[in-house]
Design an enzyme around this catalytic site. Structure first.
Site, PDB file in Angstrom:
ATOM      1  N   ARG A   1       2.148  22.549   2.165  1.00 12.53           N
ATOM      2  CA  ARG A   1       3.301  21.651   2.159  1.00 12.53           C
ATOM      3  C   ARG A   1       4.452  22.366   1.472  1.00 12.53           C
ATOM      4  O   ARG A   1       4.255  23.003   0.428  1.00 12.53           O
ATOM      5  CB  ARG A   1       2.957  20.375   1.392  1.00 12.53           C
ATOM      6  CG  ARG A   1       4.032  19.303   1.490  1.00 12.53           C
ATOM      7  CD  ARG A   1       3.686  18.082   0.656  1.00 12.53           C
ATOM      8  NE  ARG A   1       4.227  18.190  -0.678  1.00 12.53           N
ATOM      9  CZ  ARG A   1       4.456  17.154  -1.494  1.00 12.53           C
ATOM     10  NH1 ARG A   1       4.155  15.927  -1.082  1.00 12.53           N
ATOM     11  NH2 ARG A   1       4.938  17.320  -2.694  1.00 12.53           N
TER      12      ARG A   1
ATOM     13  N   TYR B   1      12.297  15.293  -5.635  1.00  8.98           N
ATOM     14  CA  TYR B   1      10.855  15.051  -5.570  1.00  8.98           C
ATOM     15  C   TYR B   1      10.094  16.303  -5.113  1.00  8.98           C
ATOM     16  O   TYR B   1      10.491  16.976  -4.161  1.00  8.98           O
ATOM     17  CB  TYR B   1      10.559  13.914  -4.570  1.00  8.98           C
ATOM     18  CG  TYR B   1       9.132  13.922  -4.114  1.00  8.98           C
ATOM     19  CD1 TYR B   1       8.136  13.349  -4.901  1.00  8.98           C
ATOM     20  CD2 TYR B   1       8.765  14.578  -2.935  1.00  8.98           C
ATOM     21  CE1 TYR B   1       6.813  13.424  -4.512  1.00  8.98           C
ATOM     22  CE2 TYR B   1       7.442  14.641  -2.546  1.00  8.98           C
ATOM     23  CZ  TYR B   1       6.469  14.065  -3.338  1.00  8.98           C
ATOM     24  OH  TYR B   1       5.162  14.156  -2.962  1.00  8.98           O
TER      25      TYR B   1
ATOM     26  N   ASP C   1       7.234  16.545   3.103  1.00  8.84           N
ATOM     27  CA  ASP C   1       7.241  15.126   2.718  1.00  8.84           C
ATOM     28  C   ASP C   1       8.678  14.663   2.505  1.00  8.84           C
ATOM     29  O   ASP C   1       9.365  15.133   1.600  1.00  8.84           O
ATOM     30  CB  ASP C   1       6.426  14.972   1.416  1.00  8.84           C
ATOM     31  CG  ASP C   1       6.131  13.520   1.066  1.00  8.84           C
ATOM     32  OD1 ASP C   1       6.785  12.625   1.638  1.00  8.84           O
ATOM     33  OD2 ASP C   1       5.239  13.288   0.223  1.00  8.84           O
TER      34      ASP C   1
ATOM     35  N   HIS D   1       9.416  11.638   1.634  1.00 11.07           N
ATOM     36  CA  HIS D   1       9.286  10.680   0.530  1.00 11.07           C
ATOM     37  C   HIS D   1      10.218   9.478   0.669  1.00 11.07           C
ATOM     38  O   HIS D   1      10.940   9.109  -0.267  1.00 11.07           O
ATOM     39  CB  HIS D   1       9.472  11.388  -0.816  1.00 11.07           C
ATOM     40  CG  HIS D   1       8.435  10.977  -1.825  1.00 11.07           C
ATOM     41  ND1 HIS D   1       8.690  10.073  -2.802  1.00 11.07           N
ATOM     42  CD2 HIS D   1       7.144  11.319  -1.980  1.00 11.07           C
ATOM     43  CE1 HIS D   1       7.601   9.882  -3.538  1.00 11.07           C
ATOM     44  NE2 HIS D   1       6.636  10.637  -3.047  1.00 11.07           N
TER      45      HIS D   1
ATOM     46  N   GLU E   1       6.216  13.882   6.745  1.00 13.49           N
ATOM     47  CA  GLU E   1       5.593  12.702   6.126  1.00 13.49           C
ATOM     48  C   GLU E   1       6.635  11.722   5.598  1.00 13.49           C
ATOM     49  O   GLU E   1       7.685  12.134   5.095  1.00 13.49           O
ATOM     50  CB  GLU E   1       4.717  13.213   4.975  1.00 13.49           C
ATOM     51  CG  GLU E   1       4.142  12.135   4.100  1.00 13.49           C
ATOM     52  CD  GLU E   1       3.391  12.712   2.904  1.00 13.49           C
ATOM     53  OE1 GLU E   1       3.103  13.926   2.890  1.00 13.49           O
ATOM     54  OE2 GLU E   1       3.115  11.943   1.980  1.00 13.49           O
TER      55      GLU E   1
ATOM     56  N   GLU F   1       0.873   6.415   2.613  1.00 12.07           N
ATOM     57  CA  GLU F   1       0.276   6.535   1.270  1.00 12.07           C
ATOM     58  C   GLU F   1       0.515   5.291   0.417  1.00 12.07           C
ATOM     59  O   GLU F   1      -0.253   5.027  -0.495  1.00 12.07           O
ATOM     60  CB  GLU F   1       0.762   7.793   0.550  1.00 12.07           C
ATOM     61  CG  GLU F   1       2.217   7.753   0.143  1.00 12.07           C
ATOM     62  CD  GLU F   1       2.695   9.059  -0.496  1.00 12.07           C
ATOM     63  OE1 GLU F   1       2.220  10.139  -0.102  1.00 12.07           O
ATOM     64  OE2 GLU F   1       3.545   8.983  -1.397  1.00 12.07           O
TER      65      GLU F   1
ATOM     66  N   ARG G   1      -1.996   8.205   6.322  1.00  8.18           N
ATOM     67  CA  ARG G   1      -1.958   8.846   5.002  1.00  8.18           C
ATOM     68  C   ARG G   1      -2.605   8.043   3.875  1.00  8.18           C
ATOM     69  O   ARG G   1      -2.502   8.422   2.700  1.00  8.18           O
ATOM     70  CB  ARG G   1      -0.481   9.093   4.621  1.00  8.18           C
ATOM     71  CG  ARG G   1       0.158  10.202   5.360  1.00  8.18           C
ATOM     72  CD  ARG G   1      -0.291  11.531   4.803  1.00  8.18           C
ATOM     73  NE  ARG G   1       0.278  11.828   3.510  1.00  8.18           N
ATOM     74  CZ  ARG G   1      -0.369  12.378   2.494  1.00  8.18           C
ATOM     75  NH1 ARG G   1      -1.649  12.676   2.598  1.00  8.18           N
ATOM     76  NH2 ARG G   1       0.243  12.636   1.354  1.00  8.18           N
TER      77      ARG G   1
ATOM     78  N   GLU H   1      -5.080  16.222   1.853  1.00 12.49           N
ATOM     79  CA  GLU H   1      -4.202  16.721   0.786  1.00 12.49           C
ATOM     80  C   GLU H   1      -5.062  17.054  -0.439  1.00 12.49           C
ATOM     81  O   GLU H   1      -5.945  16.294  -0.817  1.00 12.49           O
ATOM     82  CB  GLU H   1      -3.189  15.630   0.421  1.00 12.49           C
ATOM     83  CG  GLU H   1      -2.214  16.036  -0.663  1.00 12.49           C
ATOM     84  CD  GLU H   1      -1.212  14.927  -0.974  1.00 12.49           C
ATOM     85  OE1 GLU H   1      -1.536  13.749  -0.725  1.00 12.49           O
ATOM     86  OE2 GLU H   1      -0.118  15.236  -1.452  1.00 12.49           O
TER      87      GLU H   1
ATOM     88  N   TRP I   1      12.731   6.294  -3.959  1.00 13.77           N
ATOM     89  CA  TRP I   1      12.275   7.545  -4.584  1.00 13.77           C
ATOM     90  C   TRP I   1      11.104   8.122  -3.810  1.00 13.77           C
ATOM     91  O   TRP I   1      10.254   7.454  -3.349  1.00 13.77           O
ATOM     92  CB  TRP I   1      11.841   7.322  -6.042  1.00 13.77           C
ATOM     93  CG  TRP I   1      11.478   8.625  -6.675  1.00 13.77           C
ATOM     94  CD1 TRP I   1      12.322   9.569  -7.154  1.00 13.77           C
ATOM     95  CD2 TRP I   1      10.159   9.155  -6.844  1.00 13.77           C
ATOM     96  NE1 TRP I   1      11.614  10.656  -7.628  1.00 13.77           N
ATOM     97  CE2 TRP I   1      10.287  10.437  -7.443  1.00 13.77           C
ATOM     98  CE3 TRP I   1       8.859   8.685  -6.524  1.00 13.77           C
ATOM     99  CZ2 TRP I   1       9.176  11.239  -7.749  1.00 13.77           C
ATOM    100  CZ3 TRP I   1       7.775   9.473  -6.835  1.00 13.77           C
ATOM    101  CH2 TRP I   1       7.939  10.733  -7.440  1.00 13.77           C
TER     102      TRP I   1
HETATM  103  C1  GCO Z   1       2.045  12.871  -1.802  1.00 10.97           C
HETATM  104  C2  GCO Z   1       2.759  11.781  -2.515  1.00 10.97           C
HETATM  105  C3  GCO Z   1       2.699  11.829  -4.011  1.00 10.97           C
HETATM  106  C4  GCO Z   1       3.308  10.547  -4.575  1.00 10.97           C
HETATM  107  C5  GCO Z   1       2.507  10.081  -5.728  1.00 10.97           C
HETATM  108  C6  GCO Z   1       3.070   8.852  -6.382  1.00 10.97           C
HETATM  109  O1  GCO Z   1       2.388  13.096  -0.654  1.00 10.97           O
HETATM  110  O2  GCO Z   1       1.123  13.409  -2.373  1.00 10.97           O
HETATM  111  O3  GCO Z   1       4.020  11.576  -1.982  1.00 10.97           O
HETATM  112  O4  GCO Z   1       3.256  12.980  -4.510  1.00 10.97           O
HETATM  113  O5  GCO Z   1       4.627  10.742  -4.949  1.00 10.97           O
HETATM  114  O6  GCO Z   1       1.210   9.840  -5.296  1.00 10.97           O
HETATM  115  O7  GCO Z   1       2.203   8.425  -7.362  1.00 10.97           O
HETATM  116 MG    MG Z   2       3.717  11.758   0.132  1.00 12.98          MG
END
Ligand code: GCO
Ligand code: MG
Length: 431
Positions: free
Chosen positions: A170, A182, A239, A241, A265, A291, A312, A368, A431
């Site tokens: 990644r 991030y 990602d 995010h 992602e 996620e 995810r 992951e 975020w």
């Molecule tokens: C990922 C996620 C994490 C999240 C985290 C928040 O793809 O692994 O985006 O980095 O930010 O799990 O607690």
């Molecule tokens: Mg993520």
């Protein structure tokens, strides 16, 4: 032999299938909270014969809510139930609460579910994946997290991950004009390692900044450079995010097409599942999402309309192995594969549960894998392996993870928050 008498109230009055004859009645359930490098909530269930099972209940930044949900509302319901009745216990906890779904509830149910699977597999003397249908592959392809503030730093990070054995990477990058983005390790305040996110264990969340237009201008060039340096074969992931609108996400997907991503992602927040239709119509870059989802209902439209390519969800946040297996089976009918969430805020117990599921299902995609800190490994003793980019849960009976109470006692819970974002004008952003 255990008896199944769903209509006979237990001493606790929970109409639980009772289990005393076979020695598999649940004798105790303990909620273990510790902070070896970061906070974890773990459930340990013990049967009347002394067999123990572990489940992960860690909800990053809101840990104590799940600990209380378990301690105050779930543990009293478990005592005396038959540890073998995994499905019945799942349905009982989900339906009898009346207030369904949500990350706190589903993390609590997940912890019970995984602990019961651990116990069942230990009683069978088998690694858990054998109870899920047995191995469908030799190993589990894993991806690691490379990042950098500029290209030289990013290339070094990718090389370091390749040296550590990762074969899928990644890629996250700083963005000119944005101070803290991030996923970029070198920006993290704690020891320069983003892996131990949240970067700051403190009573208040850290504020980060964001500028989507600057991000959209910068990211395609970074992937162009990475492809030029590392060649066409290396699977690359990214990602987003949750920060883009559908039309912005569509543009990024399009701009990244020449660099052949394994996935993009969380390109949109996706509380609105229909938003992904627009993204999908405009790009062939594969999409991954989920996620922060916690039940199959978060995926209904997305899966039925084939709006993504990878699911995810974490075992920990989606009601455990029982529930995630169903989501993945549903996804399989639409050629959608797994990409189970595995950052360091999923404990080694949650990771082990993911690995057993990964090995057994047919529609596995990728896993992951961020390595836990040495402190975390002191508390959770694990039996998985990572060889040539592939994980394997090992063949110890059960999940293959043991919790060291003495080690855990050295690491008391510390309040921690994930960061949050503001735009340049002060507006709060995803975020
Ligand atoms: C990922 C996620 C994490 C999240 C985290 C928040 O793809 O692994 O985006 O980095 O930010 O799990 O607690
Ligand atoms: Mg993520």
């Amino acid at each position: 032999m255990t008896t199944h008498t769903p209509t006979t109230p237990t001493p606790q009055g929970s109409t639980a299938p009772s289990a005393t004859p076979g020695g598999t009645a649940i004798r105790s359930a303990e909620v273990l909270v510790s902070s070896p490098g970061r906070n974890f909530v773990t459930l340990r269930i013990t049967t009347s014969d002394g067999v123990t099972g572990l489940g992960d209940a860690t909800l990053n930044g809101r840990e104590l809510a799940v600990a209380s949900y378990l301690r105050d509302h779930v543990v009293p319901l478990l005592i005396g139930r038959d540890a073998h009745t995994i499905e019945d216990t799942w349905q009982f906890l989900y339906r009898s609460a009346y207030w369904r779904r949500g990350p706190v509830t589903m993390a609590a149910i997940a912890a019970v579910d995984v602990a019961l699977w651990d116990i069942k597999a230990k009683l069978a003397g088998l690694p858990l994946y054998q109870l899920l249908g047995g191995a469908s592959r030799r190993g589990i392809m894993a991806y690691g997290h490379a990042s950098g503030r500029d290209l030289p730093e990013l290339f070094d990070s990718i090389r370091q991950h390749l040296d550590e054995g990762y074969r899928s990477i990644r890629v996250q990058t700083s963005v000119p004009g944005v101070d803290a983005v991030y996923g970029v390790a070198a920006q993290a305040s704690e020891g320069g390692r983003y892996d131990y996110e949240p970067a700051r264990r403190a009573p208040l969340p850290a504020e980060e900044d964001w500028d989507t237009r600057a991000y959209l201008r910068h990211v395609p060039g970074v992937f162009e450079a990475v492809r030029a340096e590392f060649g066409p074969e290396l699977p690359l992931l990214h990602d987003g995010h949750h920060r883009m609108t559908p039309i912005q996400a569509a543009r990024l997907g399009k701009d990244l097409e020449p660099y052949d991503l394994f996935w993009l992602e969380d390109c949109t927040p996706a509380e609105n599942q229909e938003a992904l239709r627009l993204v999908r119509h405009h790009t062939t870059t594969p999409l991954a999402i989920g996620e922060i989802f916690n039940t199959v209902w978060d995926y209904q439209t997305i899966i039925r309309e084939q709006l993504v390519d990878y699911v995810r969800s974490a075992v920990t946040h989606t009601g455990g192995i029982t529930a995630l297996r169903r989501i993945l089976d549903f996804a399989a009918q639409y050629q959608i594969k797994s990409g189970i969430h595995g950052p360091t805020d999923i404990s080694p117990v949650g990771m082990a549960a993911a690995l057993h599921l990964d090995l057994a299902i047919h529609n596995f995609g990728i896993q992951e894998y961020m390595k836990h800190s040495p402190l975390t490994d002191e508390v959770f003793r694990q039996s998985f392996t990572f060889v040539d980019g592939h994980l394997h849960p090992g063949d110890a009976p059960g999940l293959g993870v043991e919790h060291d109470d003495e080690a855990a006692a050295r690491f008391e819970y510390q309040p921690a928050y994930l960061p949050f974002n503001r735009l340049k004008d002060g507006t709060v952003h995803d975020w």
